[in-house]
Enzyme design. Sequence first.
Site, PDB file in Angstrom:
ATOM      1  CD  GLU A  35      40.914  43.168  36.716  1.00  0.00           C
ATOM      2  OE1 GLU A  35      41.158  42.198  37.448  1.00  0.00           O
ATOM      3  OE2 GLU A  35      39.806  43.751  36.684  1.00  0.00           O
ATOM      4  CB  CYS A  94      35.193  38.084  38.786  1.00  0.00           C
ATOM      5  SG  CYS A  94      35.266  36.316  38.624  1.00  0.00           S
ATOM      6  CB  SER A 139      44.885  40.038  51.105  1.00  0.00           C
ATOM      7  OG  SER A 139      44.681  40.147  49.734  1.00  0.00           O
TER       8      SER A 139
END
Length: 282
Positions: free
Chosen positions: A129, A195, A224
Amino acid sequence: MKVILAKKAGFCFGVQRAIDMVYDEANEPNKNIYTYGPIIHNEEVVSDLESKGVKAINFDEGELKGLNDCTVVIRSHGVAKNIYDDLERKNVNVVDATCPFVKKIHEIVQKESEDGKTIIIVGSEYHPEVQGIKGWVKGDAFIVDEEADARGLDIDKETPVCIVSQTTYNPQKFAKLVEIIREKGYDSNVVNTICNATNERQTEAKEIAKKVDAMIVIGGKNSSNTQKLYEICKNECENTYYIQTAKDLDFDEVRKYDKIGITAGASTPKNIIEEVHTECQR
Ligand code: F3S
């Protein structure tokens, strides 16, 4: 017995949307479909898509060259601008499943860098990203992941900076890094692009875990965000179980509890969650 299934269990909006888009493509006959990298870090989903003819490829220049007459789906992480340009030149049909929240970051960094700001991306340098966001910046972008990176920034003080974040970044860490950057005296515009999906999933799991006698957390061993969900639930509910699929759970043992809660990590498919939910209710 009562079973509470978390509304936010499993895929976030952006990942669900991307997966739906790939399946929509896969259901069309005679299509040659690729995803730009695995659509999600879940082997079951990737191999199910493979069985429908969808190939996950990490395109390098060489692989891009060989493409023609096909559809390429861009996953929720998004990609750099030059990748769109390459695909466009090849006349490939592009299905853009970039999460709209990530797309928004692309737009911000593109506009702000065109307006002359220096872009600082708070995130992990090698995360796809972040690589994608960086690829929408005009000129240089600085990536900050550790306090030392923030302290070591050496940008001309006359240039205003714009700070954005990887969507899944830890909010406390982001605040700390922004504070360090601001203390250095930069004229900075901070856009918090973290987010809420992870936060909402965790908050809901915590609320449910408080109310139940046993809590089931479903997700990959190496995930995780699932490990974090487990810790949060375990803190509230002693009888918290961490499972990957329904096979890992002794349902006779779990059914002796009056109230059971279920949540799942971000890459856990719906069918696994539903199977556990149904088994609990038997
Ligand atoms: Fe998911 Fe999009 Fe947020 S992919 S974590 S909803 S930025």
